[in-house]
Scaffold this active site. Structure first.
Site, mmCIF file in Angstrom:
data_model
loop_
_atom_site.group_PDB
_atom_site.id
_atom_site.type_symbol
_atom_site.label_atom_id
_atom_site.label_comp_id
_atom_site.label_asym_id
_atom_site.label_seq_id
_atom_site.Cartn_x
_atom_site.Cartn_y
_atom_site.Cartn_z
ATOM 1 N N CYS A 2 27.274 54.032 -90.900
ATOM 2 C CA CYS A 2 28.029 54.981 -91.702
ATOM 3 C C CYS A 2 29.499 54.691 -91.449
ATOM 4 C CB CYS A 2 27.687 56.385 -91.231
ATOM 5 S SG CYS A 2 28.657 57.645 -92.026
ATOM 6 N N ASN A 48 15.125 48.619 -85.174
ATOM 7 C CA ASN A 48 15.509 50.021 -84.998
ATOM 8 C C ASN A 48 15.463 50.818 -86.291
ATOM 9 O OD1 ASN A 48 17.752 48.065 -85.169
ATOM 10 N ND2 ASN A 48 18.986 49.884 -85.536
ATOM 11 N N SER A 89 18.622 49.825 -72.970
ATOM 12 C CA SER A 89 19.641 50.873 -72.921
ATOM 13 C C SER A 89 18.989 52.174 -72.457
ATOM 14 C CB SER A 89 20.218 51.047 -74.327
ATOM 15 O OG SER A 89 21.096 52.131 -74.362
ATOM 16 N N ALA A 90 19.732 52.980 -71.682
ATOM 17 C CA ALA A 90 19.135 54.191 -71.094
ATOM 18 C C ALA A 90 18.972 55.340 -72.086
ATOM 19 C CB ALA A 90 19.993 54.667 -69.918
ATOM 20 N N HIS A 91 19.904 55.456 -73.041
ATOM 21 C CA HIS A 91 19.910 56.700 -73.825
ATOM 22 C C HIS A 91 18.823 56.755 -74.890
ATOM 23 C CE1 HIS A 91 22.114 55.526 -77.646
ATOM 24 N NE2 HIS A 91 22.461 54.507 -76.887
ATOM 25 N N GLY A 103 23.471 49.004 -74.117
ATOM 26 C CA GLY A 103 22.633 47.955 -74.687
ATOM 27 C C GLY A 103 23.498 46.949 -75.431
ATOM 28 N N THR A 104 24.547 47.436 -76.046
ATOM 29 C CA THR A 104 25.464 46.560 -76.789
ATOM 30 C C THR A 104 26.106 45.542 -75.855
ATOM 31 O OG1 THR A 104 25.929 48.280 -78.408
ATOM 32 C CG2 THR A 104 27.604 46.561 -78.153
ATOM 33 N N GLN A 139 14.660 49.298 -78.367
ATOM 34 C CA GLN A 139 13.765 50.290 -78.993
ATOM 35 C C GLN A 139 12.377 50.325 -78.362
ATOM 36 O OE1 GLN A 139 14.357 52.652 -81.303
ATOM 37 N NE2 GLN A 139 16.507 52.107 -81.580
#
Ligand code: PLP
Length: 384
Positions: free
Chosen positions: A325, A154, A204-206, A73-74, A182
């Site tokens: 993070c 998100n 994005s797939a994941h 997706g990025t 999302q």
């Protein structure tokens, strides 16, 4: 015996579904042909990619040729924004507007866009991370090339009125990119390009039980981008590099499975949130209308997310702050800061994101553990 772990971080990633795993297997074994090769092995691999493209174009409601596969997706968002910028370099449209609560895959294109000679302005959001439409209206003009506004946030799970935003953007002759990572295949929502009317849409797939490392971009016919990755002319010369046939096939299988999936009528999220509120949680959205179905975003005032996540993890609950993070400590969420929260409050945001395995019983179990975590943290704080 240790209690079973409860995974409530589906907005970060989802487990691979069986259908995706099975669809990937042949391409990890005997189906090793290069899709650009002319021989039988190559043609089989190319057919698999075309069949996946067919699946995605069907569910997006667009033309076969309007879908390209990327590595994430990025990458898809980078291609949408920087690809449009590269294509129009030197034109009178030299301004790009990015929503303040966008994912970093959008916001972090700014230095590149500036290096290409664009002015980049950030469109403010409201308290719930939705784009401030009247400010957007003021910012739009004939100098704007592109606006990037995510479909759903998100972190908070709030949904932007993308169709309305598209109308405003198009009135000024600009392009709209929407990051639909999302919302794509999310039950109860539309992500159809005809409904959203974005010129560029990225997925994005994941996030939908497909494999990691594969995404896709919808590029409306007639919209011109320049590739960011050049090479062997793959993906209509828009994305060089031998395609990941296994991942693309897994993506399509996950999409087909998601199409057939019907969530339970009773949403365990509602009960979970109601219980957390009883224990002092402050929800970040006033209503769960116009929001992602599986998302809960709250703060326990006075308890920072980092402490909470560590204690929850020890109790077998995987949740998230939704924020980045780095060097082992959680930064204040840029989304909450953009919404007007103080840095202290922005360190308190907690995201629980439900998935297909989150039944009512699991949600009840999770509530008990969250309450226990809150009590533990409060009693330690009081004893100091
Ligand atoms: N956009 C949004 C809204 C996301 O939530 C994510 C993933 O966290 C991405 C983009 C990036 O997608 P990927 O992980 O495939 O690069």
């Amino acid at each position: 015996m240790a209690a079973k772990r409860i995974y409530l971080d589906h907005a970060a990633t989802t487990p691979l579904c069986d259908e995706a795993r099975e669809a990937m297997q042949p391409w990890l074994r005997e189906g090793y042909g290069n899709p650009s090769s002319l021989h039988a092995e190559g043609r089989r691999a190319k057919d698999a990619i075309d069949s996946a493209r067919e699946t995605l174009s069907d569910v997006l409601g667009c033309l076969f040729a309007e879908v390209l596969f990327t590595s994430s997706g990025t990458e898809a968002a980078n291609l949408a924004i920087a690809g449009a910028a590269l294509n129009s370099q030197g034109s009178s449209r030299d301004r790009i507007l990015l929503g303040a609560a966008e994912h970093h895959c959008v916001l972090n294109t700014a230095p590149l866009l500036k290096a290409l000679g664009y002015r980049v302005d950030v469109v403010p959001v409201d308290r719930e991370a939705r784009l401030d439409l009247s400010t957007l209206e003021d910012m739009l003009g004939d100098d704007v090339l592109l606006v990037s506004c995510m479909h759903a946030n998100n972190e908070l799970g709030s949904i932007n009125p993308v169709r309305d935003i598209a109308d405003r953007v198009h009135r000024h002759g600009a392009l709209l990119h929407t990051d639909a990572v999302q919302t794509f295949m999310a039950p109860g929502l539309t992500w159809k390009v005809g409904d959203l009317d974005a010129d560029l849409l990225t997925v994005s797939a994941h996030k939908l039980y497909g494999p990691k490392g594969v995404g896709a971009i919808y590029i409306r016919a007639g919209v011109k981008l320049k590739p960011l990755m050049v090479g062997g002319g793959q993906e209509r010369e828009m994305r060089g590099g031998t395609e990941n046939v296994a991942a693309i096939s897994g993506f399509a299988a996950a999409v087909r499975t998601a199409s057939a999936y019907r969530p339970p009528v009773e949403n365990p999220r509602d009960l979970f949130l109601a219980h957390l509120v009883e224990y002092g949680a402050v929800p970040s959205l006033a209503s769960s209308e116009e929001a992602l179905r599986g998302h809960v975003h709250v703060r326990f005032p006075g308890i920072d997310a980092e402490t909470m996540l560590i204690v929850l993890d020890r109790m077998g609950v995987s949740a998230s702050s939704g924020a980045a993070c780095s060097s082992g400590s959680i930064e204040p969420s840029h989304v909450l800061l953009a919404c007007g929260y103080s840095p202290k409050e922005a360190r308190e945001g907690l995201r629980f994101s439900f998935g297909r395995s989150t039944t009512l019983a699991v949600a009840n179990d999770a509530v008990e553990r969250v309450v226990e975590a809150v009590n533990q943290i409060r009693s330690v704080a009081q004893s100091r």
